[in-house]
Structure formats: structure tokens, C-alpha cells
Design an enzyme around this catalytic site. Structure first.
Site, PDB file in Angstrom:
ATOM      1  N   CYS A   1       0.810  -1.297  -0.040  1.00  0.00           N
ATOM      2  CA  CYS A   1      -0.006  -0.029  -0.062  1.00  0.00           C
ATOM      3  C   CYS A   1       0.787   1.314   0.124  1.00  0.00           C
ATOM      4  O   CYS A   1       1.615   1.607   0.725  1.00  0.00           O
ATOM      5  CB  CYS A   1      -1.003  -0.172   1.262  1.00  0.00           C
ATOM      6  SG  CYS A   1      -1.130   1.376   2.063  1.00  0.00           S
TER       7      CYS A   1
ATOM      8  N   CYS B   1       0.499   3.812   2.840  1.00  0.00           N
ATOM      9  CA  CYS B   1       1.068   3.282   4.103  1.00  0.00           C
ATOM     10  C   CYS B   1       2.591   3.582   4.283  1.00  0.00           C
ATOM     11  O   CYS B   1       2.950   3.795   5.367  1.00  0.00           O
ATOM     12  CB  CYS B   1       1.004   1.928   4.121  1.00  0.00           C
ATOM     13  SG  CYS B   1      -0.688   0.965   4.127  1.00  0.00           S
TER      14      CYS B   1
END
Lengths: 105, 316
Positions: free
Chosen positions: A30, A33
Site C-alpha cells: 500500500c 502506508c
């Protein structure tokens, strides 16, 4: 305390280790993230006493299920072992500082 | 004999002139400096100290008539700005055992410095850079070049969308591409099925979604509008994938579905789903079609990247 990685068996103890704990649910694939991770590392370099717990949702799916994490990054803010706030998505450094100010001081 | 979708004549992207899009590159030096700083983080050490300087942290005891402000073992870094400017200013230069009064949260509190940790941040060295394990980057100078290139790539990514879009349009407009109705329909079906599966993961039924349900998710107000949008996008996707397939063949490159399983796992993870669940939303043939699209888009982007920046001093 710095940054620690939690598994299902260690999570509950880690969030009680300090009065204020930030939990970051993330996955390695991600992009947002990674941005959040950088912000947390910046904070840790400045505030080494800050307790940050990271949960890789791919390696600890039971925690993702337990806390109903449907998307990452998701942040939890614990105070005195109690979940005070959950936030879906990235918080920038100023927003993270605001949470630290609110819960730690 | 069945007719298949194909590129009948190809207009190379290298024939498209992008002069009007060219700009001078700008590197965000602040971001480069921040990355330099981050490389030192693992080498920062904290030792017991006696006096507080900027960047150090202190453990404090706070006493006040207001019990809500009384603390013991409160940790604070000088310069982090979390306790307020006045408090931090009062702390600076203090020694272990020092006590003082300060205004905090609108009330006067009595503070004692219980202990001090001094921060030691070393200078960035070649050894630290080598430890980052970035291929071909072993020195501070090489790391600087690496970061500047990364910044330049990001700058390009942020600014080049119009140029890349223009080139893609020109290639499509000047090439002859035959698309069969069957291939077009198949792509529309894949796209709609994917969205239906994603909606289901969110607990919704795509066909009955209201304008409110669509808001913030897909820029349409109804299922019918969505199908029209998907038809338009599918038309572009089929054409682009055919161009990608044509170019890959011309370049002798092989595009396959080797990365399909990994893709499923990674795409499903942020939704808290398994690869198996995501497979229904994204069949292998759809994945392969998108791989061809990506191949073509990457080739066009590389062409634009190569010619995008003005470098000569007299180039305006």
C-alpha cells in the site's frame, strides 16, 4: 519504546506497555502506508519515547479481522490501554503531532 | 473466417512532437535533505546527560494546584513544539534537578527536571549509505544523485499527465485499429463485473446503487450511467491493449500473466480480502489485457520522459 511490530499474541500487551500508544495497521503493497510510515519514523527519531506499534495486516490477518480493518492504513490511538480513536487513511505530521499533544500531554 | 481485433496500421509515438509541453525541471531540495536526514536515523543514540539542549529530551515532574496537570515521568523533547513555546524555552539550558515555574495550559505549574537524555546524531557517511542496500549506491555523493533523480521522476510524474495523454491520443488517432464488437463487449463485462464485486465487498449491490451510494466512489449517478462510462473506457482499453500487444511483438518482448497471482494477493489485501475472493472481480484475461495497456503506456511515458525536460540554458 520506539517502533515495534505486533502479532496476534503480542498485540494486547504492546498497547498496554505505555500510557499513550499509536497503532499503525498497514500492508507492504500500500503506497499511502509507506508515506505514513515515513511520518512515523520522523516522529520516532525526534520522540524516541513515543510508543508506536505496527501491524502488517497480511502477516496478522487475525488482528485485521478482530478490529474490522477493511482498508489500510488505519491508525488506532490508545490511552491508558483504552482505544480512544481510530482513523482510516494517512495523517500528516502536523495531524499526528496534534494527536500526540492531545493524548500524551 | 472470424475477424479478430487488431492493429491495421501503427503510428509510432516517436513521431509525436511534444515540444510545446517541455518544461524546466525543478528539484525539491527540502525533500532531498529530509531523505538525507532519514538515512542517519538508525545511528542516532541517546545517552544520559545533565543539561538540556535542543533535540534532547527530559523526564519531568510537574506539580500544580490543579490535579489534572500533575504528572510524573512526563517525557518531552526540546524543540518538538508539543508543550508550547514558553514551556520549551523555559526548559532549554536546564540541568537535572533544576526546578522552575511556568505557565502551562493557562495555569502556573511547578516543574522539576528529573533526568535528561542527550541526542547524538552523527554526520551521514558512506558506510551508512552502503547499509541502505540500494543497488549501485554506495556513497553519500551517489545517494545525492539517486535522490535527485528520484525527485526528478516524481516531478515528471506530477507534471507530465497532459503530455503523455496527448501522445496516447495522437497514436490512437493516427493508427488504424479494428475492434470487434465481441471484444468490446467482453471488456465492458469485465469492468462492470469488477465494480460489482468491489461494491459487494463494500456491502452494496451495483445495479441498485443510488446517486448517494455512487458519490465519492465513481463519478456517475446511476447504474445505466456507469455502463455508458464503462463502454467508453472499454473502447479505449481494447485499443490500447492492441497497441501494446503490437508494440511488444515489434520489440520482441513477452507479456504474460506470470504476475497474476501476486497481483490478486496485493490487490485484495487493502480490502481485507483473499486472492480467491478478488479473482472473481479480476479474471486472468482481464489482467493480461491491462498488462498490454500498461506496456504501451510505459513505452509512451518513457518516450515523453526522455524528451520532456528543457536542459540547455538557452532553451526557453
Amino acid at each position: 519504546m520506539s517502533i515495534k511490530f505486533a502479532e496476534a499474541s503480542t498485540f494486547d500487551n504492546l498497547v498496554r506497555e505505555d500510557d499513550f500508544v499509536i497503532v499503525d495497521f498497514f500492508s507492504t503493497s500500500c503506497g499511502p502506508c509507506k508515506i505514513l510510515s515515513t511520518f512515523l519514523e520522523d516522529l520516532e527519531a525526534e520522540l524516541p519515547f513515543l510508543s508506536i506499534v505496527k501491524v502488517n495486516t497480511m502477516e496478522a490477518p487475525e488482528l485485521a479481522e478482530r478490529f474490522e480493518i477493511h482498508a489500510v492504513p488505519t491508525l488506532f490511538f490508545y490511552q491508558g490501554g483504552e482505544l480512544k480513536e481510530r482513523h482510516l487513511g494517512v495523517l500528516d505530521e502536523d495531524e499526528l503531532r496534534e494527536r500526540i499533544e492531545r493524548y500524551l500531554y | 473466417m472470424a475477424v479478430s481485433s487488431q492493429v491495421l496500421s501503427y503510428y509510432s509515438f516517436e513521431q509525436v512532437d511534444i515540444t510545446r509541453f517541455r518544461i524546466r525541471p525543478e528539484i525539491n531540495r527540502q525533500k532531498v535533505e529530509a531523505e538525507f536526514s532519514r538515512a542517519v536515523y538508525p545511528y542516532i543514540t541517546w545517552t544520559d546527560g545533565t543539561e538540556l539542549y535542543a533535540g534532547d529530551y527530559a523526564v519531568l515532574i510537574i506539580r500544580s494546584d490543579n490535579p489534572k496537570l500533575c504528572r510524573s515521568g512526563l517525557k518531552v523533547t526540546i524543540g518538538a513544539g508539543l508543550l508550547g513555546a514558553e514551556f520549551e524555552k523555559a526548559l532549554s539550558g536546564k540541568k537535572v534537578g533544576d526546578s522552575f515555574s511556568v505557565l502551562w495550559k493557562g495555569e502556573t505549574v511547578f516543574v522539576t527536571v528529573e533526568s535528561v537524555k542527550n541526542r547524538h546524531k552523527p554526520e551521514l557517511s558512506d558506510d551508512m549509505i552502503a547499509a541502505l542496500n540500494i543497488p549501485d549506491v554506495k556513497t553519500v555523493a551517489a545517494y545525492q544523485t539517486h535522490l535527485e533523480k528520484k525527485e526528478l521522476d516524481e516531478f515528471f510524474f506530477e507534471h507530465s499527465r497532459d503530455a503523455v495523454g496527448y501522445v496516447l491520443k495522437q497514436v490512437q488517432a493516427n493508427s488504424s485499429i479494428l475492434v470487434t464488437e465481441a471484444d468490446w463487449n467482453q471488456t465492458v463485462e469485465w469492468s462492470v463485473n469488477r465494480l460489482a464485486a468491489l461494491a459487494a465487498m463494500d456491502g452494496m449491490e451495483l445495479r441498485t446503487m443510488t446517486p448517494e451510494d455512487f458519490r465519492g466512489r465513481i463519478p456517475v449517478k446511476s447504474y445505466d450511467e456507469l455502463v455508458v462510462l464503462m463502454q467508453r473506457e472499454a473502447w479505449e482499453s481494447v485499443r490500447m491493449s492492441l497497441l501494446g500487444e503490437y508494440l511488444a511483438k515489434q520489440n520482441g518482448d513477452t507479456i504474460n500473466a506470470d504476475g497474476y497471482e501476486t497481483f490478486l494477493t496485493e490487490a485484495a489485501a487493502p480490502w481485507g480480502r483473499t486472492a480467491e475472493e478478488y479473482r472473481k472481480a479480476y479474471p486472468e484475461a482481464y489482467y493480461l489485457q491491462n498488462e498490454y495497456c500498461d506496456y504501451f503506456r510505459r513505452a509512451v511515458t518513457a518516450y515523453v520522459r526522455k524528451n520532456y525536460f528543457k536542459e540547455e540554458k538557452n532553451e526557453h
